[in-house]
Design a protein around this motif. Structure first.
Motif, mmCIF file in Angstrom:
data_model
loop_
_atom_site.group_PDB
_atom_site.id
_atom_site.type_symbol
_atom_site.label_atom_id
_atom_site.label_comp_id
_atom_site.label_asym_id
_atom_site.label_seq_id
_atom_site.Cartn_x
_atom_site.Cartn_y
_atom_site.Cartn_z
ATOM 1 N N LYS A 11 0.847 -1.193 0.000
ATOM 2 C CA LYS A 11 0.000 0.000 0.000
ATOM 3 C C LYS A 11 0.880 1.239 0.000
ATOM 4 C CE LYS A 11 -1.516 1.576 3.890
ATOM 5 N NZ LYS A 11 -2.281 1.821 5.112
ATOM 6 N N GLY A 12 0.251 2.384 -0.221
ATOM 7 C CA GLY A 12 0.976 3.638 -0.107
ATOM 8 C C GLY A 12 1.190 4.006 1.349
ATOM 9 N N GLY A 13 2.154 4.874 1.588
ATOM 10 C CA GLY A 13 2.383 5.340 2.948
ATOM 11 C C GLY A 13 3.343 4.492 3.752
ATOM 12 N N THR A 14 3.955 3.486 3.124
ATOM 13 C CA THR A 14 4.908 2.648 3.859
ATOM 14 C C THR A 14 6.312 3.253 3.860
ATOM 15 O OG1 THR A 14 5.406 1.349 1.869
ATOM 16 C CG2 THR A 14 3.638 0.537 3.307
ATOM 17 N N GLY A 15 6.517 4.312 3.072
ATOM 18 C CA GLY A 15 7.837 4.913 2.983
ATOM 19 C C GLY A 15 8.722 4.213 1.967
ATOM 20 N N LYS A 16 8.110 3.512 1.033
ATOM 21 C CA LYS A 16 8.849 2.741 0.040
ATOM 22 C C LYS A 16 9.771 3.615 -0.798
ATOM 23 C CE LYS A 16 6.338 1.477 -3.275
ATOM 24 N NZ LYS A 16 6.821 2.620 -4.087
ATOM 25 N N PRO A 215 11.909 -13.014 -1.840
ATOM 26 C CA PRO A 215 11.984 -11.563 -1.654
ATOM 27 C C PRO A 215 12.552 -11.203 -0.287
ATOM 28 C CG PRO A 215 9.713 -12.341 -1.500
ATOM 29 C CD PRO A 215 10.524 -13.485 -1.993
ATOM 30 N N LEU A 216 13.304 -10.120 -0.254
ATOM 31 C CA LEU A 216 13.913 -9.638 0.977
ATOM 32 C C LEU A 216 12.965 -8.674 1.678
ATOM 33 C CD1 LEU A 216 17.427 -8.880 -0.588
ATOM 34 C CD2 LEU A 216 16.691 -10.989 0.561
ATOM 35 N N LEU A 217 12.999 -8.676 2.989
ATOM 36 C CA LEU A 217 12.072 -7.857 3.776
ATOM 37 C C LEU A 217 12.788 -6.711 4.472
ATOM 38 C CD1 LEU A 217 9.251 -7.386 5.094
ATOM 39 C CD2 LEU A 217 9.981 -8.953 6.915
ATOM 40 N N ILE A 218 12.230 -5.503 4.325
ATOM 41 C CA ILE A 218 12.649 -4.344 5.117
ATOM 42 C C ILE A 218 11.437 -3.849 5.880
ATOM 43 C CG2 ILE A 218 13.468 -1.954 5.073
ATOM 44 C CD1 ILE A 218 15.033 -2.595 2.554
ATOM 45 N N THR A 219 11.567 -3.727 7.177
ATOM 46 C CA THR A 219 10.478 -3.195 7.996
ATOM 47 C C THR A 219 10.757 -1.723 8.259
ATOM 48 O OG1 THR A 219 10.315 -5.365 9.076
ATOM 49 C CG2 THR A 219 9.073 -3.557 10.044
ATOM 50 N N ASN A 220 9.818 -0.874 7.901
ATOM 51 C CA ASN A 220 10.004 0.579 8.006
ATOM 52 C C ASN A 220 9.100 1.158 9.096
ATOM 53 O OD1 ASN A 220 11.135 3.037 7.241
ATOM 54 N ND2 ASN A 220 9.480 3.482 5.806
ATOM 55 N N LEU A 248 16.299 -7.979 5.724
ATOM 56 C CA LEU A 248 17.402 -7.059 5.452
ATOM 57 C C LEU A 248 17.622 -6.086 6.603
ATOM 58 C CD1 LEU A 248 17.419 -5.811 1.725
ATOM 59 C CD2 LEU A 248 19.168 -7.111 2.943
ATOM 60 N N GLY A 249 16.570 -5.826 7.385
ATOM 61 C CA GLY A 249 16.737 -4.910 8.510
ATOM 62 C C GLY A 249 15.512 -4.049 8.764
ATOM 63 N N GLU A 250 15.619 -3.221 9.801
ATOM 64 C CA GLU A 250 14.531 -2.334 10.215
ATOM 65 C C GLU A 250 14.977 -0.881 10.154
ATOM 66 O OE1 GLU A 250 13.460 -3.476 14.176
ATOM 67 O OE2 GLU A 250 12.314 -5.245 13.524
ATOM 68 N N VAL A 251 14.036 -0.010 9.800
ATOM 69 C CA VAL A 251 14.284 1.437 9.795
ATOM 70 C C VAL A 251 13.366 2.059 10.849
ATOM 71 C CG1 VAL A 251 14.313 3.557 8.446
ATOM 72 C CG2 VAL A 251 14.810 1.367 7.335
ATOM 73 N N PRO A 252 13.928 2.748 11.842
ATOM 74 C CA PRO A 252 13.083 3.306 12.903
ATOM 75 C C PRO A 252 12.319 4.550 12.454
ATOM 76 C CG PRO A 252 15.355 3.966 13.227
ATOM 77 C CD PRO A 252 15.355 3.012 12.064
ATOM 78 N N GLU A 253 11.203 4.792 13.111
ATOM 79 C CA GLU A 253 10.494 6.055 12.924
ATOM 80 C C GLU A 253 11.426 7.171 13.376
ATOM 81 O OE1 GLU A 253 7.744 7.808 11.325
ATOM 82 O OE2 GLU A 253 6.595 6.181 12.229
ATOM 83 N N ASP A 254 11.592 8.199 12.541
ATOM 84 C CA ASP A 254 12.628 9.187 12.808
ATOM 85 C C ASP A 254 12.224 10.546 12.241
ATOM 86 O OD1 ASP A 254 14.940 10.622 13.223
ATOM 87 O OD2 ASP A 254 16.277 9.215 12.202
ATOM 88 N N PRO A 255 12.123 11.582 13.082
ATOM 89 C CA PRO A 255 11.754 12.912 12.574
ATOM 90 C C PRO A 255 12.767 13.465 11.572
ATOM 91 C CG PRO A 255 12.494 13.033 14.867
ATOM 92 C CD PRO A 255 12.309 11.599 14.541
ATOM 93 N N ALA A 256 13.984 12.935 11.584
ATOM 94 C CA ALA A 256 15.000 13.410 10.634
ATOM 95 C C ALA A 256 14.592 13.124 9.195
ATOM 96 C CB ALA A 256 16.352 12.747 10.931
ATOM 97 N N PRO A 272 23.401 12.160 8.140
ATOM 98 C CA PRO A 272 23.980 10.810 8.084
ATOM 99 C C PRO A 272 24.134 10.120 9.434
ATOM 100 C CG PRO A 272 25.630 12.499 7.586
ATOM 101 C CD PRO A 272 24.304 13.182 7.578
ATOM 102 N N GLN A 273 24.114 10.892 10.541
ATOM 103 C CA GLN A 273 24.240 10.286 11.861
ATOM 104 C C GLN A 273 22.897 9.970 12.502
ATOM 105 O OE1 GLN A 273 27.205 9.270 12.864
ATOM 106 N NE2 GLN A 273 27.949 10.148 10.936
ATOM 107 N N ALA A 274 21.804 10.336 11.830
ATOM 108 C CA ALA A 274 20.466 10.063 12.368
ATOM 109 C C ALA A 274 20.241 8.552 12.459
ATOM 110 C CB ALA A 274 19.402 10.702 11.488
ATOM 111 N N ALA A 275 19.356 8.159 13.362
ATOM 112 C CA ALA A 275 19.103 6.729 13.584
ATOM 113 C C ALA A 275 18.623 6.047 12.312
ATOM 114 C CB ALA A 275 18.074 6.552 14.698
ATOM 115 N N SER A 276 17.724 6.707 11.578
ATOM 116 C CA SER A 276 17.210 6.109 10.345
ATOM 117 C C SER A 276 18.303 5.984 9.290
ATOM 118 C CB SER A 276 16.051 6.944 9.793
ATOM 119 O OG SER A 276 16.469 8.295 9.584
#
Length: 307
Positions: A11-16, A215-220, A248-256, A272-276
């Motif tokens: 769906k849309g809104g996943t940050g793909k 398929p590889l999985l990324i959780t955003n 493949l890994g997780e990307v945290p919710e991040d205001p950056a 570049p130093q932000a958590a995401s």
């Protein structure tokens, strides 16, 4: 010959598109020649993330045959490690709803682009265009979010992609292909059962088409109170779709990320130093290893064909 990597989601809104633009940037930073293709027909906007508001050409020019060579549409972003950008289409009804012949012409042209890695942002949803662009790649990546509705849409997307992949095991124009093409399926088991009923041995052809589909999985957008139960999802996908889903890994919710978007830069460049950004850097490094493994396996096959 480039390695083609597609990125899809349910769906849309996943940050793909955000993940795609950052991975493209990071892979280019590592010294690879990368082209990012925005194939979100009708809603292409990935160029905005790089501050490119008025691209000189778009895929519409190729679809409408204003240009014959797809490379003429590619824009090189010198400030982003030489990343090549194939700006998407959608500003006309014709380009947003290309026919089968136009899609096949585009897919053939994509394989001829001069790059090491072609990263395809397929667009959201599970229509035929999205599924065909997703499945045309050597390596597929799925983006999922912890929200319940996003997980359901993700599973549906993967289910339809799996069925589409199984159907590709039959020659176009064959009796089995013609019958299956006009049917709707809910599960892979239905595909296998009908194929075998039409032609003994057809089930094996469908299963062989699925053999290397992992398929590889990324959780955003992962947060303290929003995490995906990956074990449960993998068990579900394995049991009902017969697909292994490497992580493949997780990307945290991040205001950056929001701040980077407002500055028209990928977060890996803006902060570049932000958590995401650090999480995406780790994912890009893992993806680079997957690409290297794929190349190592493909090289002997190419040598055998030319021997």
């Amino acid at each position: 010959m480039s390695i083609i990597i597609s990125i899809g989601s349910g769906k849309g809104g996943t940050g793909k598109s955000t993940v795609a633009s950052n991975l493209a940037c990071l892979l280019a930073r590592s010294g690879r020649r990368v082209c990012l293709a925005d194939l979100d027909l009708g809603g292409a906007d990935i160029h905005i993330q790089f501050g490119l508001f008025e691209p000189p050409r778009t895929l519409t020019d190729f679809v409408n045959r204003s240009v014959d060579d797809l490379s003429e549409v590619v824009v090189t972003l010198d400030a982003i490690h030489g990343l090549q950008l194939l700006v998407g289409t959608g500003d006309t009804l014709q380009s947003a709803n290309m026919n089968f012949q136009q899609k096949q012409r585009l897919l053939r042209a994509l394989t001829g682009l001069d790059c090491d890695i072609l990263l395809i942002d397929t667009g959201a949803g599970a229509n035929y265009h999205v599924l065909d662009f997703f499945m045309a790649a050597d390596i597929q990546i799925c983006i999922a979010c912890p929200e319940t509705t996003a997980i359901m849409d993700f599973y549906r997307f993967l289910q339809l992609a799996t069925i589409r992949k199984a159907l590709s095991g039959f020659l176009s124009g064959s009796e089995v292909s013609n019958v299956l093409r006009d049917r709707s399926f809910q599960t892979l088991a239905e595909v296998f059962a009908l194929a075998e009923a039409l032609q003994p041995g057809a089930k094996q052809a469908a299963q062989q088409a699925m053999e290397f589909f992992n398929p590889l999985l990324i959780t955003n957008r992962v947060g303290p109170n929003a995490r995906l139960n990956q074990m449960k999802l993998r068990t579900l996908v394995s049991r009902y779709l017969g697909v292994f889903l490497p992580d493949l890994g997780e990307v945290p919710e991040d205001p950056a990320i929001t701040q980077a978007q407002r500055s028209y830069l990928p977060v890996c460049e803006y902060a570049p130093q932000a958590a995401s950004a650090q999480a995406l850097k780790t994912i890009a490094r893992r993806l680079g290893k997957v690409v290297d493994l794929y190349l190592a396996k493909r090289t002997p096959s190419l040598q055998e064909k030319t021997a």
